[in-house]
Design a protein around this motif. Structure first.
Motif, short mmCIF file in Angstrom:
data_model
loop_
_atom_site.label_atom_id
_atom_site.label_comp_id
_atom_site.label_asym_id
_atom_site.label_seq_id
_atom_site.Cartn_x
_atom_site.Cartn_y
_atom_site.Cartn_z
N HIS A 294 3.40 3.43 -14.88
CA HIS A 294 3.28 3.14 -16.30
C HIS A 294 1.86 2.79 -16.73
N VAL A 295 0.89 3.04 -15.86
CA VAL A 295 -0.51 2.91 -16.28
C VAL A 295 -0.79 4.00 -17.32
N PRO A 296 -1.48 3.67 -18.40
CA PRO A 296 -1.77 4.69 -19.41
C PRO A 296 -2.42 5.94 -18.79
N LYS A 297 -2.03 7.08 -19.29
CA LYS A 297 -2.56 8.34 -18.75
C LYS A 297 -4.07 8.41 -18.87
N CYS A 298 -4.61 7.75 -19.90
CA CYS A 298 -6.06 7.80 -20.09
C CYS A 298 -6.80 7.07 -18.98
N PHE A 299 -6.07 6.28 -18.18
CA PHE A 299 -6.67 5.60 -17.04
C PHE A 299 -6.13 6.14 -15.71
N GLY A 300 -5.52 7.33 -15.74
CA GLY A 300 -5.05 7.97 -14.52
C GLY A 300 -3.61 7.70 -14.16
N GLY A 301 -2.86 7.10 -15.07
CA GLY A 301 -1.45 6.82 -14.80
C GLY A 301 -0.58 8.06 -14.81
N ASP A 302 0.65 7.90 -14.32
CA ASP A 302 1.55 9.05 -14.19
C ASP A 302 2.39 9.31 -15.43
N GLY B 71 -9.27 3.04 -9.92
CA GLY B 71 -8.03 3.81 -9.81
C GLY B 71 -6.86 3.08 -10.43
N PRO B 72 -5.75 3.79 -10.65
CA PRO B 72 -4.61 3.22 -11.37
C PRO B 72 -3.65 2.40 -10.53
N ASP B 73 -3.83 2.38 -9.21
CA ASP B 73 -2.87 1.71 -8.33
C ASP B 73 -3.18 0.22 -8.22
N VAL B 74 -2.89 -0.50 -9.29
CA VAL B 74 -3.19 -1.93 -9.37
C VAL B 74 -1.88 -2.71 -9.41
N ALA C 139 0.83 -1.21 0.00
CA ALA C 139 0.00 0.00 0.00
C ALA C 139 0.87 1.26 0.00
N GLN C 140 1.98 1.21 0.72
CA GLN C 140 2.88 2.36 0.73
C GLN C 140 3.59 2.53 -0.62
N LEU C 141 3.91 1.41 -1.26
CA LEU C 141 4.50 1.49 -2.61
C LEU C 141 3.48 2.07 -3.60
N LYS C 142 2.21 1.73 -3.39
CA LYS C 142 1.16 2.32 -4.22
C LYS C 142 1.08 3.83 -4.01
N GLU C 143 1.15 4.24 -2.75
CA GLU C 143 1.12 5.67 -2.44
C GLU C 143 2.29 6.40 -3.10
N LEU C 144 3.41 5.72 -3.16
CA LEU C 144 4.61 6.30 -3.79
C LEU C 144 4.44 6.42 -5.30
N GLY C 145 3.52 5.67 -5.87
CA GLY C 145 3.27 5.75 -7.30
C GLY C 145 3.89 4.65 -8.12
N ILE C 146 4.41 3.61 -7.46
CA ILE C 146 5.07 2.53 -8.17
C ILE C 146 4.15 1.85 -9.16
N SER D 256 6.14 -2.35 -13.34
CA SER D 256 6.35 -2.25 -14.78
C SER D 256 5.41 -3.15 -15.57
N ALA D 257 4.74 -4.08 -14.88
CA ALA D 257 3.86 -5.03 -15.56
C ALA D 257 2.70 -4.34 -16.26
N GLN D 258 2.44 -3.09 -15.92
CA GLN D 258 1.38 -2.36 -16.61
C GLN D 258 1.69 -2.24 -18.10
N VAL D 259 2.98 -2.30 -18.47
CA VAL D 259 3.35 -2.30 -19.88
C VAL D 259 2.87 -3.58 -20.55
N TYR D 260 2.99 -4.72 -19.84
CA TYR D 260 2.43 -5.98 -20.33
C TYR D 260 0.91 -5.87 -20.49
N LEU D 261 0.25 -5.37 -19.44
CA LEU D 261 -1.21 -5.35 -19.41
C LEU D 261 -1.80 -4.48 -20.52
#
Length: 378
Positions: free
Chosen positions: A52-60, A109-112, A41-48, A89-94
């Protein structure tokens, strides 16, 4: 102070807080053999996990170098935590999932956090609208803290693994991660029995993305190697720092302090030079590929090969630096609780990964000499 500067200071403060937490709890991760969900959860807060979640889905929309440097910093605090964080980085796979599926993935939200055990690939039964999935898969790093899990169910385009995406409640985690290095990664087996997975919740790992954003054009398999290789850059930095911090202490035998011995000074300088050289090559190759994408030129086969070569070189240089630090530390480093014990065990695990083994030099050499490389290298 500008708004941008304030945001940078806030991000740095948050990063330092998370790094302090990781250092304080790394023994806990090793004992539990996984990174707990509250740390995820803390890594999610950090934005990890949204990096790389697409910006259209709220990624950074971070660049590869920005993400890799965060993983490097976390790995300096603890190799296992860095390894688990690297799967952000797996968001690139997804991105190879259909757009409609991705909208469901990021609906809250994008923190998946995604984790996968793709091998050995277990052929699934094709039925109308999807697959019936059964089997056991290995090395699912970070599975105990994941929001989604992937397993290999066959081969897709170009012989790449076809991956089924499942919810944690559909998967049994077989807790058998009994290893010496990277204990905290929780790379347990995944077991699935008679679970239906719709077609639109499957994707080809390394397949064509459904989203047209710059990070989706970055070579996904090469990047998968990079995010693991950078762990060794962080672990090696921690190891060299450990020697530097203890070099001024008196020896229990009455011998000169480590800092007063010429061979120690020479060895630490050589290790530092080797590590920095590999790190510079690593980020040089990364930035060259990214700049090419941003200019609209894509990434060439030569650039992809350099990414693979820089990754394996960073892995090897990092492991060598850790070994050098261990050799210099003397008998104190043989004890279980010494930091260099963990660094040594963790660094050697990274060198064993299939994406980072000795054959990667053969692949890069093949591209350099105009010979077809091994399948899947480019």
């Amino acid at each position: 102070m500008t708004v941008e500067m304030k945001n940078q200071n806030l991000n740095k403060t948050l990063l330092n807080r998370v790094l302090d937490e990781v250092r304080a709890r790394r023994d806990e991760f090793e004992t539990k053999r996984h990174v707990p969900k509250d740390m995820i959860a803390q890594l999610k807060e950090l934005g990890i996990y949204r990096a790389h979640v697409p910006k259209c889905f709220g990624g950074d929309g971070l660049s590869p170098s920005e993400f890799l440097k965060m993983i490097e910093a976390i790995s300096e605090a603890d190799g296992s935590a860095g390894w688990v964080a690297s799967f952000g980085s797996a968001q690139v796979y997804l991105a190879a999932l259909p757009k409609e599926t991705l909208a469901q993935v990021y609906a809250n939200g994008p923190d998946v956090a995604f984790a996968g055990g793709l091998f050995p690939v277990q052929p699934a039964k094709k039925v109308e609208g999807g697959y019936i999935v059964n089997g056991v898969w290995k090395f699912a790093s970070g599975c105990k803290g994941a929001d989604l899990l992937g397993v290999g169910i066959g081969t897709g385009q170009g012989g790449k693994p076809l991956t089924a995406v499942l919810k944690p409640e559909d998967v049994e985690i077989v807790e058998n991660w009994e290893v010496l290095g990277m204990r905290g990664t929780g790379s347990h087996d995944l077991k699935v029995k008679d679970v239906f997975v719709p077609d639109d919740w499957t994707f080809v790992r390394g397949g064509a993305p459904s989203i047209e954003e710059p990070i989706c054009q970055y070579p996904s398999i090469a990047y998968a190697a990079q995010v693991l290789a950078v762990v060794n850059l962080g672990v090696a930095r921690a190891a060299l720092n450990e020697v530097s911090q203890t070099a001024g202490r008196a020896s229990i035998t009455g011998a000169p302090k480590m800092a007063d011995r010429a061979y120690v000074r020479i060895s630490i300088a050589k290790a530092e030079a080797t590590l920095r050289s590999a790190r510079a090559f690593f980020y040089e190759a990364t930035d060259a590929a990214w700049e090419s994408i941003m200019k609209g030129d894509g990434v060439s086969a030569d650039q992809t090969s350099m990414l693979r070569l820089a990754a394996v070189q960073a892995t090897r240089a990092g492991a060598e630096a850790v070994q050098a630090a261990y050799m210099l530390a003397g008998t104190s480093a043989i004890y279980d609780g010494h930091p260099l014990q963990r660094h040594l065990r963790d660094a050697m695990v990274v060198t064993q990964h299939a994406f980072l083994n000795e054959s990667m030099y053969d692949g890069a050499g093949s591209v350099m000499l105009g010979v077809p490389p091994m399948p899947g290298f480019i």
